[in-house]
Design a protein around this motif. Sequence first.
Motif, PDB file in Angstrom:
ATOM      1  N   UNK A 105       0.860  -1.182   0.000  1.00  0.00           N
ATOM      2  CA  UNK A 105       0.000   0.000   0.000  1.00  0.00           C
ATOM      3  C   UNK A 105       0.897   1.233   0.000  1.00  0.00           C
ATOM      4  N   UNK A 106       0.611   2.197  -0.876  1.00  0.00           N
ATOM      5  CA  UNK A 106       1.432   3.400  -0.970  1.00  0.00           C
ATOM      6  C   UNK A 106       0.560   4.653  -0.908  1.00  0.00           C
ATOM      7  N   UNK A 107       1.192   5.750  -0.589  1.00  0.00           N
ATOM      8  CA  UNK A 107       0.509   7.046  -0.563  1.00  0.00           C
ATOM      9  C   UNK A 107       1.558   8.137  -0.724  1.00  0.00           C
ATOM     10  N   UNK A 108       1.109   9.333  -1.019  1.00  0.00           N
ATOM     11  CA  UNK A 108       1.998  10.494  -1.019  1.00  0.00           C
ATOM     12  C   UNK A 108       1.556  11.431   0.093  1.00  0.00           C
ATOM     13  N   UNK A 109       2.503  11.840   0.940  1.00  0.00           N
ATOM     14  CA  UNK A 109       2.216  12.811   1.989  1.00  0.00           C
ATOM     15  C   UNK A 109       2.546  14.228   1.539  1.00  0.00           C
ATOM     16  N   UNK A 110       3.050  14.353   0.298  1.00  0.00           N
ATOM     17  CA  UNK A 110       3.272  15.667  -0.278  1.00  0.00           C
ATOM     18  C   UNK A 110       4.395  16.458   0.372  1.00  0.00           C
ATOM     19  N   UNK A 111       4.516  17.721  -0.062  1.00  0.00           N
ATOM     20  CA  UNK A 111       5.532  18.621   0.475  1.00  0.00           C
ATOM     21  C   UNK A 111       4.904  19.526   1.526  1.00  0.00           C
ATOM     22  N   UNK A 112       5.644  20.526   1.987  1.00  0.00           N
ATOM     23  CA  UNK A 112       5.148  21.392   3.060  1.00  0.00           C
ATOM     24  C   UNK A 112       3.885  22.135   2.641  1.00  0.00           C
ATOM     25  N   UNK A 113       3.851  22.617   1.429  1.00  0.00           N
ATOM     26  CA  UNK A 113       2.658  23.334   0.951  1.00  0.00           C
ATOM     27  C   UNK A 113       1.450  22.406   0.947  1.00  0.00           C
TER      28      UNK A 113
END
Length: 421
Positions: A163-171
Amino acid sequence: MSFKVPRGTQDILPDQSEKWQQVEKVLRDLSHVYRYKEIRTPIFESTELFQRGVGDTTDIVQKEMYTFTDRGGRSLTLRPEGTAAAVRAYVEHKMFGQPDQPVKLSYIGPMFRYERQQAGRYRQFVQFGVEAIGSADPAIDAEVISFAMDIYKKVGLKDLKLVINSLGDKETRDAHRTALINHFEPSIGEFCSDCQKRLEKNPLRILDCKVDREHPLMANAPALTDYLTEYSAEYFTKVKDYLDRLGIPYEVDPNLVRGLDYYNHTAFEIMSTASGFGAITTLCGGGRYNGLVEDIGGPDAPGIGFALSIERLLLALEAEGVALQEDDQLDMYVVVMGEAAKAKAVELVSTFRANGISADMDYADRKMKAQMKTADRQGAKYVIVLGETELEEQAVNVKEMETGTQEKVAFAELVNFVLQK
């Protein structure tokens, strides 16, 4: 007075340690294949390292750390995870100055967390992990995930889910944080006290709550993937493309946030789907931690890694009924008849071992029948009976236990006889 192993720990007895050694061999062999070099850090570190590195809003820091004050008045903590210590060593020893980047590290050793004991979860547990520090390339994310998947495949597990996800950058995180507060705030009184504290400090942690995981608001909480910046979305797409190229199947779970504050961009977990494995299915977890090296006093050096529990890996093997290939062959057992024979047996056994032949003998002065039973029980490939006649002839009958055939061999030729078979 009787003593027992401390709660949340275990003794790994000789009949179990062979399985551990087999798993550890797979881990070390794959580390060599993937070119991740071993690092060994202290079992305890400065408490502040984990507060800053792991995050003071995590359950680990708030509830689970074994912390003590030493005689010098310093606050020290038994390591609850491996990444913070590896990054500390990376910074302290200026590994960022090495010509080959990223720096690829692996580690294996005991970690300590004060948590409720469950199947495959202990307060002292053995963790294997890897860190790739110094690259923001999505390809290294795919490599790290591939490494983790290869471990489970190598030991023979099949019932797996990535299972994968993106937590993104600070913005991304800032926009998502605002959306989470707006989503949970009207009903936050229905959540546990920890989640009520997390609402302002770090609302993302609410999604990782074990107490309120079934609350209706969890199911329709704002997804991080809906707030990804153009760069974050493109990065995540590249990671997925690399996984597709590697033929690694995965599922995207927008609610996967992991339990540590330092994660951003790629996050992943490998789970067991074996029947009867248990309610907690996670075997391995990891992700990207851009910014952690700077938080610990180093330069801008993005990183990614994963960690797995060997205890839970063994539990998954048991759930799938996978038996590891154990390499515990006893090549030669020497049956001893009399004191003079014992002296020669000690000499022969030492010679066998010096030539890489596993050997053992009787040390309890038992009768021949009892010694033969021991040889059979231990799975000896060959047995020799050493007595007065053999000493006089300087030769002995070598019995192959599987076939029952015997062959007379001079003492001086015993090693060559066994090695040539």
